[in-house]
Motif scaffolding. Structure first.
Motif, PDB file in Angstrom:
ATOM      1  N   LYS A   5      11.833   5.341   2.511  1.00 34.18           N
ATOM      2  CA  LYS A   5      11.925   6.047   3.785  1.00 34.18           C
ATOM      3  C   LYS A   5      11.856   5.046   4.953  1.00 34.18           C
ATOM      4  O   LYS A   5      12.639   5.123   5.893  1.00 34.18           O
ATOM      5  N   GLN A   6      10.928   4.101   4.867  1.00 29.32           N
ATOM      6  CA  GLN A   6      10.801   3.068   5.901  1.00 29.32           C
ATOM      7  C   GLN A   6      12.067   2.211   5.956  1.00 29.32           C
ATOM      8  O   GLN A   6      12.534   1.858   7.042  1.00 29.32           O
ATOM      9  N   GLU A  33       0.814  -1.213   0.000  1.00 31.74           N
ATOM     10  CA  GLU A  33       0.000   0.000   0.000  1.00 31.74           C
ATOM     11  C   GLU A  33       0.855   1.275   0.000  1.00 31.74           C
ATOM     12  O   GLU A  33       0.353   2.369  -0.190  1.00 31.74           O
ATOM     13  N   TYR A  34       2.161   1.142   0.217  1.00 33.89           N
ATOM     14  CA  TYR A  34       3.062   2.294   0.232  1.00 33.89           C
ATOM     15  C   TYR A  34       3.675   2.500  -1.148  1.00 33.89           C
ATOM     16  O   TYR A  34       3.987   1.542  -1.844  1.00 33.89           O
ATOM     17  N   ASN A  35       3.904   3.771  -1.503  1.00 33.92           N
ATOM     18  CA  ASN A  35       4.577   4.036  -2.773  1.00 33.92           C
ATOM     19  C   ASN A  35       6.083   3.853  -2.584  1.00 33.92           C
ATOM     20  O   ASN A  35       6.566   3.609  -1.483  1.00 33.92           O
ATOM     21  N   THR A  36       6.838   3.986  -3.651  1.00 36.29           N
ATOM     22  CA  THR A  36       8.283   3.722  -3.623  1.00 36.29           C
ATOM     23  C   THR A  36       8.987   4.640  -2.632  1.00 36.29           C
ATOM     24  O   THR A  36       9.848   4.184  -1.872  1.00 36.29           O
ATOM     25  N   GLU A  37       8.618   5.902  -2.624  1.00 30.50           N
ATOM     26  CA  GLU A  37       9.264   6.866  -1.728  1.00 30.50           C
ATOM     27  C   GLU A  37       9.031   6.499  -0.261  1.00 30.50           C
ATOM     28  O   GLU A  37       9.959   6.539   0.551  1.00 30.50           O
TER      29      GLU A  37
END
Length: 115
Positions: free
Chosen positions: A85-86, A77-81
């Protein structure tokens, strides 16, 4: 085909990339091979056409199943950026924990006096 849909429903909610079924090449190969056949008999052409249609439907089902499995992957559900960051945060945590471990290993050890 029913076994694969039952397997999809009974698998755990936490997926990994290794759990995703992406074996499309054998089906694609069979479809291409059936399209390359050039039978002279009209009845054979009709049977081959039905077989090809069936294989295409099977490929579509397999693609949809893979899409469902990919949607279940953690972090999708997260985009590449956000993922990068994670990853940075986790690497920083790992570095700090390693430094702490190194620090504690090099500390003087305290011995309990024997009475």
């Amino acid at each position: 085909m029913q076994d694969s849909s039952e397997q999809l429903e009974t698998t755990p909610s936490t997926w990994t990339v290794d759990d995703v079924d992406v074996e499309f090449l054998p089906l694609i190969y069979e479809i291409i091979r059936s399209l390359e056949k050039d039978p002279h008999d009209n009845a054979q052409k009709s049977r081959d056409s039905q077989d090809t249609t069936q294989k295409i439907l099977e490929l579509q089902r397999k693609l949809e199943k893979s899409r469902e499995q990919i949607r279940k992957l953690p972090g999708i559900e997260y985009n590449t950026e956000e993922q990068l960051k994670q990853l940075d945060v986790l690497r920083n945590q790992l570095r700090l924990k390693r430094e702490l471990l190194h620090k504690y290993r090099n500390m003087c050890s305290f011995e309990i006096p024997k009475a």
